[in-house]
Design a protein around this motif. Structure first.
Motif, mmCIF file in Angstrom:
data_model
loop_
_atom_site.group_PDB
_atom_site.id
_atom_site.type_symbol
_atom_site.label_atom_id
_atom_site.label_comp_id
_atom_site.label_asym_id
_atom_site.label_seq_id
_atom_site.Cartn_x
_atom_site.Cartn_y
_atom_site.Cartn_z
ATOM 1 N N ASN A 82 8.429 12.339 -9.695
ATOM 2 C CA ASN A 82 7.725 11.226 -10.348
ATOM 3 C C ASN A 82 8.072 9.875 -9.711
ATOM 4 O O ASN A 82 8.036 8.832 -10.375
ATOM 5 N N ASN A 83 8.419 9.932 -8.433
ATOM 6 C CA ASN A 83 8.703 8.724 -7.655
ATOM 7 C C ASN A 83 9.865 7.900 -8.209
ATOM 8 O O ASN A 83 9.917 6.679 -8.034
ATOM 9 N N THR A 98 11.694 -0.603 -9.824
ATOM 10 C CA THR A 98 11.085 0.713 -9.966
ATOM 11 C C THR A 98 9.862 0.820 -9.046
ATOM 12 O O THR A 98 9.404 -0.181 -8.479
ATOM 13 N N PHE A 99 9.357 2.039 -8.908
ATOM 14 C CA PHE A 99 8.151 2.294 -8.117
ATOM 15 C C PHE A 99 7.013 1.392 -8.603
ATOM 16 O O PHE A 99 6.316 0.760 -7.812
ATOM 17 N N GLU A 100 6.842 1.318 -9.927
ATOM 18 C CA GLU A 100 5.775 0.519 -10.521
ATOM 19 C C GLU A 100 5.992 -0.972 -10.277
ATOM 20 O O GLU A 100 5.039 -1.720 -10.022
ATOM 21 N N ASP A 101 7.254 -1.415 -10.352
ATOM 22 C CA ASP A 101 7.559 -2.828 -10.096
ATOM 23 C C ASP A 101 7.094 -3.240 -8.701
ATOM 24 O O ASP A 101 6.488 -4.302 -8.520
ATOM 25 N N LEU A 137 0.718 -2.905 -1.576
ATOM 26 C CA LEU A 137 1.012 -1.585 -1.025
ATOM 27 C C LEU A 137 0.244 -0.541 -1.824
ATOM 28 O O LEU A 137 0.120 -0.655 -3.047
ATOM 29 N N THR A 138 -0.240 0.485 -1.133
ATOM 30 C CA THR A 138 -0.858 1.594 -1.843
ATOM 31 C C THR A 138 0.250 2.564 -2.259
ATOM 32 O O THR A 138 1.365 2.518 -1.727
ATOM 33 N N GLU A 139 -0.058 3.428 -3.199
ATOM 34 C CA GLU A 139 0.928 4.431 -3.617
ATOM 35 C C GLU A 139 1.356 5.285 -2.430
ATOM 36 O O GLU A 139 2.538 5.605 -2.275
ATOM 37 N N HIS A 140 0.371 5.657 -1.593
ATOM 38 C CA HIS A 140 0.677 6.498 -0.434
ATOM 39 C C HIS A 140 1.646 5.786 0.512
ATOM 40 O O HIS A 140 2.608 6.388 0.999
ATOM 41 N N GLU A 141 1.384 4.488 0.776
ATOM 42 C CA GLU A 141 2.260 3.714 1.661
ATOM 43 C C GLU A 141 3.682 3.656 1.100
ATOM 44 O O GLU A 141 4.657 3.855 1.823
ATOM 45 N N LEU A 142 3.759 3.367 -0.194
ATOM 46 C CA LEU A 142 5.078 3.202 -0.814
ATOM 47 C C LEU A 142 5.864 4.512 -0.807
ATOM 48 O O LEU A 142 7.062 4.523 -0.514
ATOM 49 N N ILE A 143 5.198 5.608 -1.103
ATOM 50 C CA ILE A 143 5.873 6.914 -1.076
ATOM 51 C C ILE A 143 6.382 7.219 0.328
ATOM 52 O O ILE A 143 7.494 7.717 0.514
#
Length: 260
Positions: free
Chosen positions: A148-149, A115-118, A125-131
């Motif tokens: 919701n990613n 998952t995104f959280e995993d 990684l930052t949230e922005h990078e991952l998105i």
């Protein structure tokens, strides 16, 4: 009721697709081979044989579908939807993906149902990078990035990298330089090496056994995707066999083209 299935090799491929879709449907309904055996009034071993041999009559297929409260037509519809999933990237797409190791890492994570959280919890990684990386994978049609990613995989169960393509070559290099840097004596590790002189027939038999073992590995990997991430760990298996001679012995050959 009848299934309009092409003849010959196409028919075999279609039958295999139906059986694969049936397996996935059973799994999604939380049903096991034992449940199927009880419903059909046969032993679990007989059910395993049916799936291994891909030998289903329409009556049997209908009985299993009824166990899941679905029609054969629904199963075929699911199979048709799965056929639209991507099974391979282009050379250009692979070259781009392997040029960005972080995005390649994220692709492998989502392919393994992280998952995104995993991913955020495991990697720097930052949230922005991952998105941004997930959006790139969405553009490649490997995934569908949802609200919701959340991620919906668009990779078919038989997805594979291009043989000898950019990503396969990348992994080959990693295997050579990193995978074998181990004594293989830790928990969950094993290394088996055997050497001898085999006939071509024996060689071919062992290669088929290796292929079946690799297929079992892929099947376990698929089945275990439903388990929480805390109950799974990255595992790799290397199976290899080839005509081979120690380099130290090659210098003593009278004929460089003749291997023993």
């Amino acid at each position: 009721m009848s299934l309009n299935v092409p003849k010959g090799e196409s028919r075999l491929a279609e039958t295999g697709s139906i059986v694969s879709a049936l397996k996935r449907a059973l799994k999604s309904h939380g049903l096991t081979y034992r449940d199927v055996g009880e419903a059909l009034g046969i032993a679990e071993s007989s059910v395993k044989r049916l799936f291994a041999d891909k030998d289903f009559s329409l009556k049997r297929l209908d009985q299993i579908c009824q166990l899941m409260h679905m029609e054969i037509s629904e199963l075929l519809q699911k199979m048709d939807q799965e056929k639209r999933l991507i099974s391979q990237l282009t050379l250009e797409q692979e070259a781009w993906l392997v040029s960005d190791h972080k995005t390649l890492l994220v692709a492998i994570c989502v392919a393994n149902r992280w998952t995104f959280e995993d991913i955020l919890n495991a990697y720097k990684l930052t949230e922005h990078e991952l998105i941004k990386m997930l959006a790139a994978l969405d553009k490649l049609k490997l995934i569908e990035l949802q609200p919701n990613n959340r991620v919906k995989l668009l990779m078919s169960t038989d997805f594979s990298w291009i043989p000898n393509g950019p990503i396969s070559r990348f992994f080959d290099e990693e295997v050579q330089s990193n995978f074998f840097k181990s004594r293989f004596n830790g928990p969950g590790e094993a290394r088996i090496f055997a050497s001898g002189m085999l006939s071509r027939a024996s060689n071919e038999i062992l290669i088929r056994k290796m292929e079946r073992l690799a297929q079992e590995f892929r099947q376990f990997n698929e089945e275990d995707q439903e388990l929480p991430l805390t109950e799974r760990f990255g595992s790799s298996i290397m199976i290899a066999m080839r005509p081979w001679e120690l380099a130290a012995f090659e210098a003593f050959r009278k004929d460089d083209n003749k291997r023993f």
